[in-house]
Design an enzyme around this catalytic site. Structure first.
Site, PDB file in Angstrom:
ATOM      1  N   CYS A 142       0.817  -1.220   0.000  1.00  0.00           N
ATOM      2  CA  CYS A 142       0.000   0.000   0.000  1.00  0.00           C
ATOM      3  C   CYS A 142       0.851   1.270   0.000  1.00  0.00           C
ATOM      4  CB  CYS A 142      -0.985  -0.033   1.163  1.00  0.00           C
ATOM      5  SG  CYS A 142      -2.362   1.132   0.953  1.00  0.00           S
ATOM      6  N   HIS A 235      -4.302  -4.733   0.026  1.00  0.00           N
ATOM      7  CA  HIS A 235      -4.032  -5.344   1.332  1.00  0.00           C
ATOM      8  C   HIS A 235      -4.489  -6.796   1.344  1.00  0.00           C
ATOM      9  CE1 HIS A 235      -2.666  -1.864   3.673  1.00  0.00           C
ATOM     10  NE2 HIS A 235      -3.560  -1.145   3.005  1.00  0.00           N
ATOM     11  N   GLU A 237      -3.218  -9.025   2.945  1.00  0.00           N
ATOM     12  CA  GLU A 237      -3.000  -9.552   4.302  1.00  0.00           C
ATOM     13  C   GLU A 237      -4.131  -9.214   5.267  1.00  0.00           C
ATOM     14  OE1 GLU A 237      -1.903  -5.294   4.747  1.00  0.00           O
ATOM     15  OE2 GLU A 237      -1.721  -6.801   3.168  1.00  0.00           O
TER      16      GLU A 237
END
Length: 319
Positions: A142, A235, A237
């Site tokens: 990001c 993202h 994750e």
């Protein structure tokens, strides 16, 4: 892990064309194995949440990983106890004489500021420059991806008209690089940001390759052709409820925030979010860890510094 077969088996060529990793017996017998040294530069204010997400993403691999946590010394943490940092984290001065197979640089809630105005920018630049000779491959997330793209390749970010907030479908523009091995032709990934980067500048840069993106998100995954830098602008994750927590936080602050797109069933925040990106997270981090780090990094880790000068001659067998 790779399939091991006898050298020169005809199936190797066909499998390679299908982007399946096969290791012949000769290479397997000469392969030296040790734990991977990974450095996590955690720029997020909620350190524990982010480190848990990254650890989870890295855990779906049989590879042994020694993870070192690093925080920036030039900024005093407001959301993490000092004792916690002293116990579990290190500073750049404490690791700068060491070598790491891989480094992960997280996002940070500073995207609306010019890079140079971020109070720890000079320290982050020092870390990124140090990584050129002390780290084999770096994975940027990001804002971290925007920062890395700006510093290493001169491509700046720009502010979007509206916040990109939700879970979005992406197209794969080139499925040959093994970073995307196992991905479906279209995949979903969360985004939460106000800024973007120029697709045109990425495409015009001969050292970069745009691997995936969409009309809504712009660039989603970019790599440098030497695999030294992997930029992920979303993202993968994120936990199942991360966007929900961000939404509720902004609602409580009285901010004009829209419901995350493609997240709640019927866009109803009272319902449990739909998780569409869990397999992508596993594949993305595992592929990077295996093919871009484990299969390429030198057994004698200090040789990373020497290999920096050899990258231009040989981009590696698994690009």
């Amino acid at each position: 892990m790779p399939i091991k077969v006898i050298k020169n088996l005809p199936a190797i060529t066909k499998l390679a064309q299908e982007n399946i990793f096969v290791m012949d017996t000769e290479r397997a017998e000469n392969q030296q194995i040790r734990p991977l040294q990974i450095l996590l530069v955690n720029l997020m204010p909620t350190k524990e949440v982010t480190e848990t997400q990254i650890l989870r993403a890295l855990s779906n691999s049989p590879l042994q990983v020694n993870l070192t946590l690093l925080h920036t010394a030039s900024r005093k943490a407001k959301n993490t106890d000092e004792q916690y940092l002293e116990t579990f984290y290190r500073t750049f001065d404490e690791v700068k004489d060491e070598f790491f197979d891989g480094m992960i640089i997280t996002g940070a809630p500073v995207e609306l500021m010019p890079f140079e105005e971020v109070d720890y920018w000079s320290e982050l630049v020092e870390i990124m420059d140090w990584g050129e000779e002390h780290v084999y491959s770096t994975f940027y997330i990001c804002w971290g991806a925007q920062a890395g793209l700006y510093h290493h390749f001169g491509i700046n970010k720009s502010i979007m008209d509206e916040k990109l907030f939700g879970v979005y479908e992406h197209d794969i523009y080139n499925d040959r690089p093994v970073l995307l091995r196992g991905f479906d032709e279209k995949f979903w990934m969360p985004h939460s940001r106000h800024t973007t980067v120029s697709l045109q500048q990425i495409k015009e840069n001969r050292d970069l390759e745009l691997l995936a993106g969409s009309e809504a998100t712009g660039a989603a995954i970019v790599r440098s052709l030497d695999n030294k830098h992997i930029f992920v602008f979303g993202h993968a994750e994120y936990d199942w409820d991360t966007l929900n927590r961000e939404y509720e936080r902004d609602v409580k602050r009285g901010l004009d925030i829209a419901v995350p797109e493609n997240y709640f069933p019927d866009d109803d925040p009272k319902q449990r979010p739909i998780v569409r990106w869990r397999s992508v997270s596993t594949l993305l981090f595992t592929n990077w860890l295996n093919y871009y780090v484990y299969q390429e990094t030198p057994y004698i880790i200090e040789q990373i510094q020497k290999m920096k000068f050899e990258r231009d001659k040989n981009l590696g067998a698994y690009i």
